[in-house]
Design an enzyme around this catalytic site. Structure first.
Site, mmCIF file in Angstrom:
data_model
loop_
_atom_site.group_PDB
_atom_site.id
_atom_site.type_symbol
_atom_site.label_atom_id
_atom_site.label_comp_id
_atom_site.label_asym_id
_atom_site.label_seq_id
_atom_site.Cartn_x
_atom_site.Cartn_y
_atom_site.Cartn_z
ATOM 1 N N SER A 1 0.788 -1.232 0.000
ATOM 2 C CA SER A 1 0.000 0.000 0.000
ATOM 3 C C SER A 1 0.820 1.281 0.000
ATOM 4 O O SER A 1 0.313 2.331 -0.369
ATOM 5 C CB SER A 1 -0.978 0.005 1.171
ATOM 6 O OG SER A 1 -0.296 -0.226 2.377
ATOM 7 N N LYS B 1 -11.627 0.693 -1.444
ATOM 8 C CA LYS B 1 -10.789 1.156 -2.552
ATOM 9 C C LYS B 1 -11.634 1.112 -3.841
ATOM 10 O O LYS B 1 -12.549 1.904 -3.985
ATOM 11 C CB LYS B 1 -9.529 0.300 -2.653
ATOM 12 C CG LYS B 1 -8.452 0.758 -1.687
ATOM 13 C CD LYS B 1 -8.466 0.140 -0.369
ATOM 14 C CE LYS B 1 -7.446 0.769 0.539
ATOM 15 N NZ LYS B 1 -7.668 0.621 1.943
ATOM 16 N N HIS C 1 -5.497 -3.494 -2.538
ATOM 17 C CA HIS C 1 -5.131 -2.576 -3.631
ATOM 18 C C HIS C 1 -4.984 -3.291 -4.973
ATOM 19 O O HIS C 1 -4.571 -2.665 -5.957
ATOM 20 C CB HIS C 1 -3.819 -1.856 -3.284
ATOM 21 C CG HIS C 1 -3.926 -1.045 -2.037
ATOM 22 N ND1 HIS C 1 -4.424 0.245 -2.032
ATOM 23 C CD2 HIS C 1 -3.644 -1.340 -0.743
ATOM 24 C CE1 HIS C 1 -4.419 0.706 -0.786
ATOM 25 N NE2 HIS C 1 -3.955 -0.240 0.010
HETATM 26 N N1 PMP Z 1 -5.278 -4.052 3.874
HETATM 27 C C1 PMP Z 1 -4.639 -3.091 3.191
HETATM 28 C C2 PMP Z 1 -3.451 -3.473 2.342
HETATM 29 C C3 PMP Z 1 -5.081 -1.772 3.262
HETATM 30 O O1 PMP Z 1 -4.438 -0.818 2.582
HETATM 31 C C4 PMP Z 1 -6.211 -1.464 4.056
HETATM 32 C C5 PMP Z 1 -6.791 -0.068 4.129
HETATM 33 N N2 PMP Z 1 -5.972 0.975 4.134
HETATM 34 C C6 PMP Z 1 -6.828 -2.493 4.760
HETATM 35 C C7 PMP Z 1 -6.335 -3.773 4.642
HETATM 36 C C8 PMP Z 1 -7.998 -2.222 5.651
HETATM 37 O O2 PMP Z 1 -9.138 -1.999 4.909
HETATM 38 P P1 PMP Z 1 -10.358 -1.100 5.399
HETATM 39 O O3 PMP Z 1 -10.081 0.304 5.000
HETATM 40 O O4 PMP Z 1 -11.524 -1.696 4.694
HETATM 41 O O5 PMP Z 1 -10.463 -1.273 6.890
#
Ligand code: PMP
Length: 408
Positions: A196, A255, A224
């Site tokens: 990310s 996303k 992602h």
């Molecule tokens: N996994 C990854 C790689 C993320 O980037 C994120 C969110 N930033 C999450 C899990 C968590 O997802 P959520 O925003 O739905 O809580």
């Protein structure tokens, strides 16, 4: 100030008080005082390529709305219809009173979309990782994770009773070393599909080979990757042709899927087990009707309009090339997440605020979230960015990068 409040604050000044750390935490306030604080910025409009802050038009390159669906009229209409029929909340967990017909329908649709036997939906992606990893990894098991995995994976591991082992980022020799040394009954490797902050893609074929060799299961966090990678947007496993080989795929709705919530997809017996042991599912209210309906509509659009993914990649290729030509360091990014590495934390704060002055919203990642001296501006692109939007972003980066002496 109320005398009781004053008394409370005075108490905290005493050493050993629980709140002492709060009153002594000054770092963020110092950055605010310098006018360089880039967090919790307030936006007055939808997550589109153009957003408004204090009435000012800004180009957004800090959003994960990769396919531009969060403000799509069809997605919004589906959410509105769901609110009209089911109301605004479920007032309970999936386990008890909170399962609606649309939850079950979305699970079936996600399982089909991910080409897996079953899927289970949660209220956030964070809760998926907390619930799935802690449910599966028991006290004699080992969970093996990439060092740059998302915080929710790390926290899911911490909640499990198993042993946690880390390997160097996307380093398959190091993964093999860890697997070779890992004792324990069951082994679970958990990796981000697309990282990310770095925007690079896990070497999944090599992870799969090693998992087979050392008898480990694999879970991919494709937050992602879904809607971004693979011929039809099914993510990292589709990108590598490994959809059937990977045991568990998790995704989030926050996303490409235009809402909030998350899911895990895999073998139906494993999903059935997780359904009865994931505490973040059982003891938390189910996703609200509007979110569920929005995701369902977004999935339909992803299947009907593959040109969105093509446009996302056109924008991605353009910006990767642009940053490299300008002389910025972008690291190993191969996706619509393009970090621009600027060095020290303070440079990153300055960079972000100067970009904002130029009418561009981008995110900042500083140490300890990234290695020391590798603070970065995280940019990310949408299918709905136009060439005109990206021209503005390019000019702003050029101007700020030159004025901070990062490019010639
Ligand atoms: N996994 C990854 C790689 C993320 O980037 C994120 C969110 N930033 C999450 C899990 C968590 O997802 P959520 O925003 O739905 O809580």
């Amino acid at each position: 100030m109320d005398s009781r409040l004053v008394q409370n604050k005075q108490m905290a000044v005493k050493e050993g008080d629980l709140f002492e750390k709060c009153y002594k935490f000054t770092k963020a306030k110092e950055i605010m005082a310098l006018g360089l604080y880039p967090y919790f910025r307030t936006i007055e409009s939808a997550q589109d390529p153009v957003v408004y802050m204090n009435g000012r038009r800004m180009i957004m390159v800090g959003s994960n709305n990769y396919l531009g669906l969060t403000n799509d009229p069809r997605v919004k209409e589906a959410a509105i219809r769901a609110v009209e029929k089911y109301g605004t909340g479920c007032a309970g967990s999936r386990f008890l009173n909170g399962t609606l017909d649309i939850h079950v329908e979305l699970e079936e649709k996600l399982a089909r979309f991910m080409r897996k036997e079953a899927a289970l939906i949660f209220s956030t992606g964070f809760q998926v990782n907390l619930g799935v990893i802690s449910a599966l990894v028991g006290k004699d098991d080992v969970v093996i994770i990439d060092k740059m995995n998302h915080a929710s994976i790390i926290d899911g591991c911490r909640l499990s009773y198993g042993e946690i082992k880390k390997f160097r980022h996307n380093d398959m020799d190091d993964l093999e070393r860890v697997l070779r040394d890992a004792d324990g009954k069951g082994r679970l490797i958990v990796v981000d599909g697309v990282f990310s902050m770095e925007g690079d893609i896990i070497n999944l074929p090599a992870v799969y080979e090693l998992a087979r060799k050392y008898n480990a299961r694999i879970m991919v966090d494709d937050a992602h990757g879904i809607g971004v990678l693979g011929k039809t947007g099914r993510g990292t496993c589709e990108h590598y042709g490994l959809e059937q080989e990977i045991d568990l795929i998790m995704g989030t709705y926050s996303k490409s899927l235009a809402s909030i919530g998350g899911f895990v997809a895999g073998d139906k017996d494993v999903i059935h087990y997780v359904k009865h042991f994931a505490r973040s599912l059982i003891f938390s209210a189910s996703p609200p009707p509007a979110s569920v309906a929005a995701v369902s509509a977004a999935l339909d659009i992803i299947e009907q309009e593959p040109e969105r993914i093509e446009r996302l990649w056109k924008n991605t290729r353009r910006m990767l090339k642009t940053f490299k030509e300008l002389g910025f360091e972008v690291g190993p990014s191969q996706t619509p997440i393009i970090p621009v590495i600027v060095g020290e934390n303070e440079t990153a704060f300055k960079f972000a605020i100067m970009l904002q002055q130029e009418g561009v919203f981008a995110n900042v990642a500083v140490s300890p979230a990234v290695p020391n001296g590798k603070a970065l501006i995280r940019t990310s692109y949408m299918a709905t960015h136009t060439d005109e939007h990206l021209d503005i972003v390019t000019e702003a980066f050029k101007k700020v990068g030159r004025s901070l002496g990062l490019i010639g």
